[in-house]
Design a protein around this motif. Structure first.
Motif, PDB file in Angstrom:
ATOM      1  N   GLY A  16      -2.984   7.505  -0.481  1.00  0.00           N
ATOM      2  CA  GLY A  16      -2.158   6.762   0.470  1.00  0.00           C
ATOM      3  C   GLY A  16      -0.955   7.555   0.928  1.00  0.00           C
ATOM      4  O   GLY A  16      -0.625   7.586   2.114  1.00  0.00           O
ATOM      5  N   ALA A  19      -2.218  10.175   3.328  1.00  0.00           N
ATOM      6  CA  ALA A  19      -2.549   9.615   4.643  1.00  0.00           C
ATOM      7  C   ALA A  19      -1.279   9.264   5.432  1.00  0.00           C
ATOM      8  O   ALA A  19      -1.185   9.553   6.628  1.00  0.00           O
ATOM      9  CB  ALA A  19      -3.434   8.381   4.480  1.00  0.00           C
ATOM     10  N   GLY A  41      -7.236   9.446   5.707  1.00  0.00           N
ATOM     11  CA  GLY A  41      -7.485   8.011   5.861  1.00  0.00           C
ATOM     12  C   GLY A  41      -8.779   7.580   5.194  1.00  0.00           C
ATOM     13  O   GLY A  41      -8.846   6.507   4.586  1.00  0.00           O
ATOM     14  N   PHE A  44      -8.280   7.472   1.407  1.00  0.00           N
ATOM     15  CA  PHE A  44      -7.456   6.307   1.100  1.00  0.00           C
ATOM     16  C   PHE A  44      -8.329   5.052   1.097  1.00  0.00           C
ATOM     17  O   PHE A  44      -8.277   4.238   0.170  1.00  0.00           O
ATOM     18  CB  PHE A  44      -6.322   6.210   2.128  1.00  0.00           C
ATOM     19  CG  PHE A  44      -5.281   5.170   1.851  1.00  0.00           C
ATOM     20  CD1 PHE A  44      -4.919   4.803   0.566  1.00  0.00           C
ATOM     21  CD2 PHE A  44      -4.613   4.568   2.914  1.00  0.00           C
ATOM     22  CE1 PHE A  44      -3.926   3.852   0.336  1.00  0.00           C
ATOM     23  CE2 PHE A  44      -3.621   3.624   2.695  1.00  0.00           C
ATOM     24  CZ  PHE A  44      -3.286   3.263   1.405  1.00  0.00           C
ATOM     25  N   VAL A 100      -6.025  -1.231   5.581  1.00  0.00           N
ATOM     26  CA  VAL A 100      -6.567   0.135   5.586  1.00  0.00           C
ATOM     27  C   VAL A 100      -7.840   0.181   6.428  1.00  0.00           C
ATOM     28  O   VAL A 100      -8.021   1.092   7.247  1.00  0.00           O
ATOM     29  CB  VAL A 100      -6.820   0.641   4.149  1.00  0.00           C
ATOM     30  CG1 VAL A 100      -7.563   1.967   4.168  1.00  0.00           C
ATOM     31  CG2 VAL A 100      -5.512   0.785   3.389  1.00  0.00           C
ATOM     32  N   LYS A 104      -8.273   2.175   9.903  1.00  0.00           N
ATOM     33  CA  LYS A 104      -9.305   3.222  10.040  1.00  0.00           C
ATOM     34  C   LYS A 104     -10.148   2.972  11.287  1.00  0.00           C
ATOM     35  O   LYS A 104     -10.465   3.894  12.040  1.00  0.00           O
ATOM     36  CB  LYS A 104     -10.175   3.249   8.781  1.00  0.00           C
ATOM     37  CG  LYS A 104     -11.190   4.358   8.763  1.00  0.00           C
ATOM     38  CD  LYS A 104     -10.540   5.659   8.349  1.00  0.00           C
ATOM     39  CE  LYS A 104     -11.578   6.740   8.151  1.00  0.00           C
ATOM     40  NZ  LYS A 104     -11.533   7.731   9.217  1.00  0.00           N
ATOM     41  N   ALA A 120      -2.410   5.071  12.610  1.00  0.00           N
ATOM     42  CA  ALA A 120      -2.563   5.425  11.192  1.00  0.00           C
ATOM     43  C   ALA A 120      -1.259   5.183  10.445  1.00  0.00           C
ATOM     44  O   ALA A 120      -1.256   4.612   9.347  1.00  0.00           O
ATOM     45  CB  ALA A 120      -3.001   6.879  11.053  1.00  0.00           C
ATOM     46  N   TYR A 124      -1.680   2.299   7.719  1.00  0.00           N
ATOM     47  CA  TYR A 124      -1.667   2.893   6.382  1.00  0.00           C
ATOM     48  C   TYR A 124      -0.298   2.735   5.727  1.00  0.00           C
ATOM     49  O   TYR A 124      -0.204   2.550   4.518  1.00  0.00           O
ATOM     50  CB  TYR A 124      -2.055   4.372   6.423  1.00  0.00           C
ATOM     51  CG  TYR A 124      -3.425   4.665   6.986  1.00  0.00           C
ATOM     52  CD1 TYR A 124      -4.418   3.705   7.042  1.00  0.00           C
ATOM     53  CD2 TYR A 124      -3.735   5.929   7.477  1.00  0.00           C
ATOM     54  CE1 TYR A 124      -5.670   3.980   7.561  1.00  0.00           C
ATOM     55  CE2 TYR A 124      -4.993   6.216   7.992  1.00  0.00           C
ATOM     56  CZ  TYR A 124      -5.955   5.236   8.042  1.00  0.00           C
ATOM     57  OH  TYR A 124      -7.196   5.525   8.550  1.00  0.00           O
TER      58      TYR A 124
END
Length: 148
Positions: A16, A19, A41, A44, A100, A104, A120, A124
């Motif tokens: 994480g 990302a 990503g 993660f 998440v 994505k 992102a 994220y």
């Protein structure tokens, strides 16, 4: 099973952080969205999915504490440690993992590199903050004393 769940948290924290930092670098430096950004990503998300499976097994099969909380939710709501693990930890984890996955998907569909980095960072980043909040850190004395 609890040990595996605990070890996987560090994989999630590292993935994480990776990302979020890559997304932040992309937003602030206006860099192209590269395969490394995509992999950050992806890792993660993968670690979150594995953690979810392990967590669900713990929650519904192996955890006596969760079974106790689910059997008497009224009592669970009055006990901070039981409430945390029966409701708060679980709910925040599901929300974070959903963020998440949504992030994505939105990153994949975005057309520009700047938009990919921005999406992102937003998705994220929020998921990462939620994950940090749901981890039963050692400094949470009330939870640790009551739970362990």
């Amino acid at each position: 099973m609890v040990h595996l769940h605990s070890i996987l948290r560090w994989a999630i924290v590292l993935a994480g952080l990776w990302a979020v930092l890559r997304a932040f670098k992309g937003v602030s430096g206006r860099t192209p969205f590269t395969a490394a950004d995509n992999k950050a990503g992806l890792f993660f998300m993968i670690f979150c999915d594995i953690q979810l499976l392990v967590g669900l097994l713990l929650y519904f099969v192996f955890s006596d504490k969760a079974k106790t909380g689910l059997a008497n939710m009224g009592a669970a709501m009055k006990d901070p440690a039981l409430r945390f693990f029966t409701v708060e930890h679980t709910l925040m984890a599901v929300i974070a993992i959903a963020l998440v996955h949504i992030g994505k998907s939105k990153v994949k569909k975005a057309t520009s590199d700047a938009q990919k980095h921005k999406l992102a960072l937003i998705f994220y980043g929020i998921a990462f903050i939620l994950i940090l909040a749901l981890i039963p850190w050692p400094f949470r004395q009330v939870l640790n004393a009551a739970w362990y």
